[in-house]
Design a protein around this motif. Structure first.
Motif, mmCIF file in Angstrom:
data_model
loop_
_atom_site.group_PDB
_atom_site.id
_atom_site.type_symbol
_atom_site.label_atom_id
_atom_site.label_comp_id
_atom_site.label_asym_id
_atom_site.label_seq_id
_atom_site.Cartn_x
_atom_site.Cartn_y
_atom_site.Cartn_z
ATOM 1 N N GLU A 107 0.822 -1.217 0.000
ATOM 2 C CA GLU A 107 0.000 0.000 0.000
ATOM 3 C C GLU A 107 0.856 1.268 0.000
ATOM 4 O O GLU A 107 0.519 2.255 -0.651
ATOM 5 N N ARG A 108 1.930 1.229 0.759
ATOM 6 C CA ARG A 108 2.736 2.452 0.899
ATOM 7 C C ARG A 108 3.463 2.811 -0.391
ATOM 8 O O ARG A 108 3.834 3.960 -0.588
ATOM 9 N N LYS A 109 3.727 1.813 -1.216
ATOM 10 C CA LYS A 109 4.415 2.015 -2.501
ATOM 11 C C LYS A 109 5.772 2.701 -2.345
ATOM 12 O O LYS A 109 6.216 3.441 -3.234
ATOM 13 N N THR A 110 6.412 2.473 -1.207
ATOM 14 C CA THR A 110 7.779 2.968 -1.034
ATOM 15 C C THR A 110 8.746 1.941 -1.617
ATOM 16 O O THR A 110 8.434 0.746 -1.672
ATOM 17 N N PRO A 111 9.914 2.358 -2.064
ATOM 18 C CA PRO A 111 10.876 1.392 -2.618
ATOM 19 C C PRO A 111 11.225 0.277 -1.632
ATOM 20 O O PRO A 111 11.291 -0.893 -2.007
ATOM 21 N N GLY A 112 11.411 0.649 -0.363
ATOM 22 C CA GLY A 112 11.761 -0.359 0.629
ATOM 23 C C GLY A 112 10.639 -1.353 0.856
ATOM 24 O O GLY A 112 10.865 -2.565 0.925
ATOM 25 N N GLY A 113 9.406 -0.852 0.977
ATOM 26 C CA GLY A 113 8.273 -1.739 1.203
ATOM 27 C C GLY A 113 8.039 -2.677 0.036
ATOM 28 O O GLY A 113 7.833 -3.879 0.216
ATOM 29 N N LEU A 114 8.055 -2.156 -1.186
ATOM 30 C CA LEU A 114 7.850 -2.995 -2.365
ATOM 31 C C LEU A 114 8.973 -4.007 -2.526
ATOM 32 O O LEU A 114 8.740 -5.154 -2.944
ATOM 33 N N ALA A 115 10.193 -3.596 -2.180
ATOM 34 C CA ALA A 115 11.321 -4.526 -2.267
ATOM 35 C C ALA A 115 11.147 -5.688 -1.296
ATOM 36 O O ALA A 115 11.436 -6.847 -1.628
ATOM 37 N N LEU A 116 10.638 -5.397 -0.103
ATOM 38 C CA LEU A 116 10.424 -6.458 0.881
ATOM 39 C C LEU A 116 9.286 -7.387 0.464
ATOM 40 O O LEU A 116 9.345 -8.593 0.708
ATOM 41 N N VAL A 117 8.244 -6.847 -0.163
ATOM 42 C CA VAL A 117 7.173 -7.701 -0.677
ATOM 43 C C VAL A 117 7.738 -8.644 -1.741
ATOM 44 O O VAL A 117 7.453 -9.851 -1.736
ATOM 45 N N ALA A 118 8.529 -8.081 -2.649
ATOM 46 C CA ALA A 118 9.141 -8.911 -3.690
ATOM 47 C C ALA A 118 10.094 -9.934 -3.088
ATOM 48 O O ALA A 118 10.136 -11.093 -3.525
ATOM 49 N N LEU A 119 10.846 -9.510 -2.071
ATOM 50 C CA LEU A 119 11.792 -10.421 -1.439
ATOM 51 C C LEU A 119 11.068 -11.551 -0.719
ATOM 52 O O LEU A 119 11.505 -12.716 -0.752
ATOM 53 N N ALA A 120 9.945 -11.236 -0.070
ATOM 54 C CA ALA A 120 9.152 -12.274 0.597
ATOM 55 C C ALA A 120 8.657 -13.307 -0.408
ATOM 56 O O ALA A 120 8.688 -14.516 -0.155
ATOM 57 N N GLY A 121 8.197 -12.829 -1.558
ATOM 58 C CA GLY A 121 7.768 -13.758 -2.594
ATOM 59 C C GLY A 121 8.927 -14.553 -3.162
ATOM 60 O O GLY A 121 8.812 -15.763 -3.405
ATOM 61 N N GLY A 122 10.065 -13.886 -3.351
ATOM 62 C CA GLY A 122 11.239 -14.574 -3.888
ATOM 63 C C GLY A 122 11.760 -15.655 -2.961
ATOM 64 O O GLY A 122 12.182 -16.730 -3.414
ATOM 65 N N VAL A 123 11.732 -15.393 -1.662
ATOM 66 C CA VAL A 123 12.177 -16.399 -0.693
ATOM 67 C C VAL A 123 11.316 -17.653 -0.801
ATOM 68 O O VAL A 123 11.816 -18.784 -0.771
ATOM 69 N N GLY A 124 10.000 -17.463 -0.950
ATOM 70 C CA GLY A 124 9.121 -18.612 -1.068
ATOM 71 C C GLY A 124 9.391 -19.439 -2.301
ATOM 72 O O GLY A 124 9.320 -20.676 -2.271
#
Length: 392
Positions: free
Chosen positions: A329-346
Motif C-alpha cells: 500500500e505504501r508504494k515505497t521502494p523499501g516496502g515494495l522490495a520487501l514484498v518482492a523479497l518475501a515472494g522470492g524467498v518462497g
C-alpha cells in the motif's frame, strides 16, 4: 472514534482490473485447494484434526505417544470443533476445509480493505491485495497441502480487531477465544486490544473460553481433562526440540538459537524458552518504540503470531498477509522490495525449484526469519517516520 481510525472502512478504486485479477487469483487458489485436498497423501494435518475429533467422540486419549511425529498439538478443548467434518467422507471434508481457507482469505481482504494510506488522505492502491497474495503463494500451497489452520486463524484475528474497533464485545470475544484455543500464540493480539483499550473484549474472550471448555469437561470430567491438558503440554515439550533447529523452523527464536547453541545437538527446552522470550522482548520493544497506528499494529501482531514461534515454518507465514498488503500500500521502494523479497524467498527455497537437498541448505540460513524480521523493522520505521511527519 473517527471512521479513519477503524480497520474496516473501504477505499474505492476507479479501475476494475485489480479486482478481476484478484478474483482470478482466488479462483486459482480454490482449484489448487480442492486438488490438493483430494490427494490421499496430502492434508496430513487436517487428518490429525479429524482423528482427534473421533477420539474425543469415543472418549479416549487425544495424545497417545504412539502418534510419533504427527500428534494432535492443539488444546484438548479444541477437538470438538472438528466434529462436523467427521460426518463427511475424508476427501470431501478435506476439500471443504481447504475451500474454507480460501474463503477465509477473501473475508480477510474484505474486512481489512481500509489500508493505512487512508489515514494519510490518499486513495488505496487496489493492486496491494494482489501483490500480498502473490508473495504468499508458496505459503498458501503448503497451507492447502497439509490442511492447516493459519488462514482461519487470520480471519478470527481480523474479526476480533474489526469487531472491537466497531465497539462490539461478544462477537470479537468469541473470535479471539477460538483463535487462542486453536493456537495459543494468537494471544499476541492482546497487545492490540490493550493498546486500543478494548477491555470488554478481553473479558468476553475469557468467558467464552470457559464456555468452550464445557464439552471437553463433560466428556472427560475434571480429572480426565486435566490429564489430557497435561498430555498436551507434554506433547509440545517432547516434540518441539527435535524440530526447533530443523530446516523447516523459520521463526525468530530459531534464528536466535543459532547464536545460543551449537548446531549439532538438540536444543533444550530452557534454551528454546529463552530464545522465545528474547524474541518477544524485541518485538514488544519495537512496538513500544514505533507506536504504530491501528492497521499497522494489527498487521504486526498477526506477523508476530508466526514470527515469534520456535516452530514457525513456511505455511504459517500466511499470517504475514496484512503486513505485506500494508507494505505494498505504501508504494515505497523499501516496502515494495520487501514484498518482492518475501515472494522470492518462497519461490527460491522451494524444493521443486532448486531440489530438496539445496532447498534444505537454503532454509537453514533462516531466510524467512530474516526477511520478515526486516519487514517488522521496516513497518516500525515507517510508523515512527509518520508520527514525526505529523508532529512537524
Amino acid at each position: 472514534m473517527r471512521a479513519a481510525d477503524t480497520l474496516g472502512a473501504r477505499a474505492r478504486s476507479t479501475s476494475k482490473t485489480p479486482q478481476w485479477v484478484f478474483w482470478a487469483l482466488m479462483l486459482g487458489l480454490a482449484v489448487l485447494a480442492v486438488a490438493l485436498g483430494q490427494h490421499p497423501r496430502r492434508g496430513v494435518d487436517f487428518r490429525v484434526y479429524l482423528l482427534a475429533a473421533e477420539r474425543f467422540l469415543a472418549g479416549v486419549a487425544l495424545y497417545p505417544v504412539s502418534d510419533g511425529t504427527m500428534p494432535f498439538k492443539y488444546a484438548p478443548v479444541t477437538a470438538p470443533l472438528f466434529l462436523p467434518f467427521t460426518l463427511l467422507p475424508a476427501r470431501v471434508a478435506s476439500a471443504l476445509w481447504n475451500l474454507g481457507l480460501v474463503a477465509a482469505l477473501v473475508a480477510v481482504v474484505r474486512l481489512t480493505s481500509r489500508p493505512a494510506s487512508r489515514l494519510e488522505g490518499r486513495e488505496a492502491w487496489p493492486w496491494a491485495p494482489v501483490l500480498a497474495t502473490l508473495a504468499l503463494l508458496p505459503a498458501f500451497r503448503f497451507e492447502f497441502f497439509y490442511g492447516q489452520v493459519d488462514a482461519l486463524l487470520l480471519l478470527l484475528l481480523a474479526l476480533t480487531a474489526l469487531g472491537a474497533e466497531k465497539g462490539h464485545t461478544w462477537g470479537p470475544g468469541v473470535a479471539f477465544a477460538v483463535a487462542v484455543l486453536l493456537k495459543p500464540p494468537a494471544a499476541l493480539l492482546v497487545l492490540f486490544l490493550l493498546a486500543r483499550r478494548h477491555w470488554r473484549v478481553m473479558g468476553a474472550s475469557v468467558a467464552v473460553g470457559l464456555v468452550l471448555a464445557v464439552p471437553a469437561l463433560a466428556r472427560y470430567g475434571l480429572t480426565g481433562l486435566l490429564a489430557q491438558t497435561h498430555d498436551w503440554l507434554d506433547t509440545l515439550a517432547r516434540t518441539t526440540p527435535p524440530w526447533a533447529l530443523g530446516a523447516n523452523a523459520q521463526g525468530l527464536p530459531t534464528l536466535l538459537l543459532a547464536f545460543m547453541v551449537p548446531p549439532e545437538p538438540m536444543p533444550s527446552g530452557a534454551a528454546i524458552s529463552l530464545a522465545q522470550g528474547l524474541a518477544l522482548a524485541v518485538f514488544v520493544a519495537v512496538l513500544a518504540w514505533s507506536r504504530p497506528r491501528p492497521p499497522a499494529l494489527f498487521a504486526l501482531c498477526c506477523l508476530g503470531v508466526t514470527l515469534l514461534s520456535p516452530l514457525a515454518w513456511r505455511a504459517n507465514f500466511v499470517m504475514a498477509w496484512p503486513l505485506l498488503r500494508l507494505a505494498a500500500e505504501r508504494k515505497t521502494p523499501g516496502g515494495l522490495a520487501l514484498v518482492a523479497l518475501a515472494g522470492g524467498v518462497g519461490v527460491f527455497s522451494a524444493d521443486f525449484v532448486i531440489g530438496t537437498e539445496r532447498a534444505e541448505q537454503v532454509l537453514l540460513w533462516r531466510p524467512y526469519a530474516l526477511v520478515f524480521t526486516a519487514l517488522l523493522v521496516w513497518a516500525a520505521w515507517e510508523a515512527r517516520r509518520e508520527k514525526a511527519a505529523a508532529a512537524s
